[in-house]
Design a protein around this motif. Structure first.
Motif, mmCIF file in Angstrom:
data_model
loop_
_atom_site.group_PDB
_atom_site.id
_atom_site.type_symbol
_atom_site.label_atom_id
_atom_site.label_comp_id
_atom_site.label_asym_id
_atom_site.label_seq_id
_atom_site.Cartn_x
_atom_site.Cartn_y
_atom_site.Cartn_z
ATOM 1 N N MET A 177 -3.218 -11.026 34.430
ATOM 2 C CA MET A 177 -1.857 -10.593 34.594
ATOM 3 C C MET A 177 -0.982 -11.683 35.198
ATOM 4 S SD MET A 177 -0.548 -7.869 33.689
ATOM 5 C CE MET A 177 0.727 -6.778 33.965
ATOM 6 N N SER A 178 -1.556 -12.533 36.002
ATOM 7 C CA SER A 178 -0.771 -13.570 36.637
ATOM 8 C C SER A 178 -0.297 -14.606 35.616
ATOM 9 C CB SER A 178 -1.557 -14.230 37.759
ATOM 10 O OG SER A 178 -2.640 -14.962 37.223
ATOM 11 N N ARG A 179 -1.100 -14.852 34.576
ATOM 12 C CA ARG A 179 -0.669 -15.801 33.537
ATOM 13 C C ARG A 179 0.523 -15.224 32.769
ATOM 14 N NH1 ARG A 179 -6.075 -18.250 30.713
ATOM 15 N NH2 ARG A 179 -6.672 -19.511 32.500
ATOM 16 N N VAL A 180 0.477 -13.955 32.474
ATOM 17 C CA VAL A 180 1.581 -13.307 31.768
ATOM 18 C C VAL A 180 2.825 -13.314 32.652
ATOM 19 C CG1 VAL A 180 2.377 -11.120 30.784
ATOM 20 C CG2 VAL A 180 0.031 -11.867 30.408
ATOM 21 N N SER A 181 2.660 -13.035 33.934
ATOM 22 C CA SER A 181 3.799 -13.049 34.857
ATOM 23 C C SER A 181 4.400 -14.445 34.945
ATOM 24 C CB SER A 181 3.367 -12.589 36.250
ATOM 25 O OG SER A 181 2.914 -11.264 36.215
ATOM 26 N N LEU A 182 3.514 -15.454 35.014
ATOM 27 C CA LEU A 182 3.983 -16.838 35.085
ATOM 28 C C LEU A 182 4.741 -17.223 33.811
ATOM 29 C CD1 LEU A 182 4.009 -19.448 36.708
ATOM 30 C CD2 LEU A 182 1.856 -20.075 35.598
ATOM 31 N N LEU A 183 4.233 -16.850 32.657
ATOM 32 C CA LEU A 183 4.915 -17.132 31.396
ATOM 33 C C LEU A 183 6.256 -16.403 31.312
ATOM 34 C CD1 LEU A 183 1.991 -17.088 28.810
ATOM 35 C CD2 LEU A 183 3.353 -19.040 29.525
ATOM 36 N N LEU A 184 6.286 -15.159 31.764
ATOM 37 C CA LEU A 184 7.540 -14.409 31.768
ATOM 38 C C LEU A 184 8.566 -15.024 32.716
ATOM 39 C CD1 LEU A 184 6.326 -10.706 31.590
ATOM 40 C CD2 LEU A 184 7.508 -11.998 29.812
ATOM 41 N N MET A 185 8.079 -15.486 33.894
ATOM 42 C CA MET A 185 8.976 -16.112 34.850
ATOM 43 C C MET A 185 9.533 -17.426 34.273
ATOM 44 S SD MET A 185 8.423 -17.130 38.822
ATOM 45 C CE MET A 185 7.525 -18.632 38.551
ATOM 46 N N ILE A 186 8.719 -18.209 33.609
ATOM 47 C CA ILE A 186 9.184 -19.453 32.988
ATOM 48 C C ILE A 186 10.190 -19.137 31.885
ATOM 49 C CG2 ILE A 186 8.456 -21.402 31.561
ATOM 50 C CD1 ILE A 186 5.871 -21.476 33.216
#
Length: 102
Positions: free
Chosen positions: A1-10
């Motif tokens: 989930m953290s990778r998806v959150s990081l991609l969404l934040m970028i």
């Protein structure tokens, strides 16, 4: 989930930066349009002024005054009119150039 959150934040940050850039370009283009509109109005005003000035320069009285003063012209009168005669009558005028006598 953290990778998806990081991609969404970028993606959100990239979207925000793109939005800021497009707003800046929009404002600068609006400013440029306003300047061009102002310049067009100024040019129209200048054109109207020059049109009025041109009309004022071409009045018959002014033209006559300039002709008298600068070109030393005078109005025509019968006393200063010189008539040209063609020797040989009207038939000779068609075949030969007219001779002007003072």
């Amino acid at each position: 989930m953290s990778r998806v959150s990081l991609l969404l934040m970028i993606a959100v940050m990239a979207s925000a930066l793109y939005l800021v850039r497009t707003q800046y370009e929009s404002r600068s283009l609006t400013t440029e349009i306003d300047r061009a509109t102002s310049l067009a109005r100024n040019l129209e005003t200048e054109n109207d002024r020059l049109d009025v000035e041109r009309r004022a320069q071409a009045t018959p009285l002014r033209v006559e005054k300039l002709a008298r003063e600068q070109l030393h012209m005078r109005t025509i009168t019968p006393a200063i009119t010189q008539y040209a005669t063609v020797p040989g009558g009207a038939a000779a005028s068609a075949s030969a150039p007219a001779e002007v006598r003072p």
